[in-house]
Design an enzyme around this catalytic site. Structure first.
Site, short mmCIF file in Angstrom:
data_model
loop_
_atom_site.label_atom_id
_atom_site.label_comp_id
_atom_site.label_asym_id
_atom_site.label_seq_id
_atom_site.Cartn_x
_atom_site.Cartn_y
_atom_site.Cartn_z
N ARG A 238 28.11 -37.85 45.29
CA ARG A 238 28.59 -38.59 44.13
C ARG A 238 30.12 -38.51 44.10
NH1 ARG A 238 24.53 -40.89 44.12
NH2 ARG A 238 22.96 -41.10 42.48
N GLU A 267 32.79 -46.72 40.33
CA GLU A 267 32.19 -47.73 41.23
C GLU A 267 31.90 -49.01 40.45
OE1 GLU A 267 28.78 -45.94 43.11
OE2 GLU A 267 30.00 -44.38 44.04
N HIS A 286 28.45 -47.60 48.43
CA HIS A 286 27.30 -46.82 47.95
C HIS A 286 25.98 -47.40 48.47
CE1 HIS A 286 25.89 -43.99 44.51
NE2 HIS A 286 25.06 -43.95 45.54
C1 DGY Z 1 20.73 -42.13 45.19
O1 DGY Z 1 19.57 -42.56 45.27
O2 DGY Z 1 21.06 -41.34 44.30
C2 DGY Z 1 21.70 -42.58 46.22
O3 DGY Z 1 23.00 -42.29 45.86
C3 DGY Z 1 21.50 -44.05 46.51
O4 DGY Z 1 22.13 -44.42 47.69
#
Ligand code: DGY
Length: 328
Positions: A238, A267, A286
């Site tokens: 993250r 984002e 992402h």
């Molecule tokens: C999630 O599922 O948390 C991932 O970051 C998606 O790519």
């Protein structure tokens, strides 16, 4: 009256048609624009279930908007966009999509590591822009991956799957995690170490840790300064786990050699962001779990979780484990 499910993004018709006979289903009309907050709140007032994206903020306002909301199924393994504590108090089940995206996300993490180390994006752009003038000995020379040391921060399911990929490159594996993972140590020869030791010794530092109060801004300028000047930092966890100004300065001052980033503090990242101006940064939007196969399975898992809760059963992927005790 059929229970009402609201989906905060347009999903393929095939994903939802199976449930449409049993539920009233409505979706936000766009695939690539998040649902506006006011619409989300209006829908939450009426909905028995919400199928949400990691880009939706599911806070107290949303969770308390209506009295019939029973379940929020997030199309992600991460759930830092949801106020789980409030949900639990409200008796709302929070579900996510673990397991089904592990391999796909690990593939992306390793692909990003390789692309950053071997300067794949720069190289491909050079050819496409007709800038390749001659073969030369050090043309876009990158960093080796094989036989190097990978340091994995966050040795959950995705972390251990990345580690398994690293064994194919005969890498030494270090890891740091809240708890030790004896099975990963045994199977893959991964060595547990402190966070400081990991950042100091690794050639590739791969961040896969979830965002929590403890991990927010974990990677500071001091931490980047401890890394090798040849180190490459990869983040598929993250964005807010990293102080992005510190990372920018570390790259500019050559504290480290490069960064591969799939996630950002905010984002989508603004196109003017200083990090995007650096040639030694590979930035992705992402897409960790984004393969067609996996995203379809994730959608199905979300709908299965919703259906389980709405029919009085336990969902397969429940985040707030104490929910069950509270409602039953
Ligand atoms: C999630 O599922 O948390 C991932 O970051 C998606 O790519």
């Amino acid at each position: 009256m059929k229970p009402y499910i609201y989906i905060t993004r347009r999903l393929p018709k095939t994903a939802v048609e199976l449930i449409e006979t049993k539920y009233e289903v409505s979706m936000w009309e766009h695939e690539d624009i998040p649902v506006p907050r006011e619409i989300l709140i209006e829908e939450a007032k009426k909905a028995n279930a919400l199928l949400t994206m990691l880009s939706d903020t599911i806070d107290e306002v949303v969770l308390t908007a209506g009295s019939q909301l029973k379940v929020v199924a997030n199309l992600a393994v991460g759930f830092d966009n949801i106020d789980v504590e409030t949900a639990t108090k409200q008796g709302i089940a929070i579900c996510n999509t673990p397991y089904v995206l592990t391999d796909t996300t690990a593939d992306l993490a390793f692909a990003l590591l390789m692309a950053t180390a071997r300067r794949i994006v720069e190289a491909a752009e050079m050819v496409k822009q007709d800038q390749w003038k001659s073969w030369s000995p050090l043309l876009l020379a990158g960093h080796d991956i094989h036989h190097k040391t990978i340091g994995i921060v966050g040795m959950g399911k995705i972390g251990s799957t990345v580690a398994r990929r690293a064994t194919g490159f005969e890498m030494d594996i270090l890891y740091h995690n809240r708890t030790r993972k004896p099975e990963v140590e045994k199977e893959l020869g991964a060595v547990y170490c402190s966070f400081d030791e990991l950042v100091t010794k690794s050639d590739f530092i791969v961040c896969l840790t979830p965002l929590t109060d403890e991990t927010r801004n974990l990677f500071t300028r001091d931490i980047f300064k401890k890394m090798k000047p040849s180190a490459i930092f990869i983040n598929v966890g993250r964005g807010p786990v990293v102080d992005e100004n510190a990372l920018y300065e570390a790259l500019l001052e050559k504290d480290i050699a490069g960064a591969g980033l799939d996630v950002f503090a905010k984002e989508p990242i603004n196109g003017d962001h200083p990090l995007l101006k650096l040639s030694n940064v590979v930035a992705l939007p992402h897409i960790g779990s984004s393969s067609v196969e996996t995203r379809v399975i994730m959608m199905k898992l979300c709908l299965d979780n919703i259906e389980a809760v709405l029919t009085g059963n336990n969902p397969t992927a429940l985040v707030n484990k104490d929910w069950n005790a509270l409602v039953n």
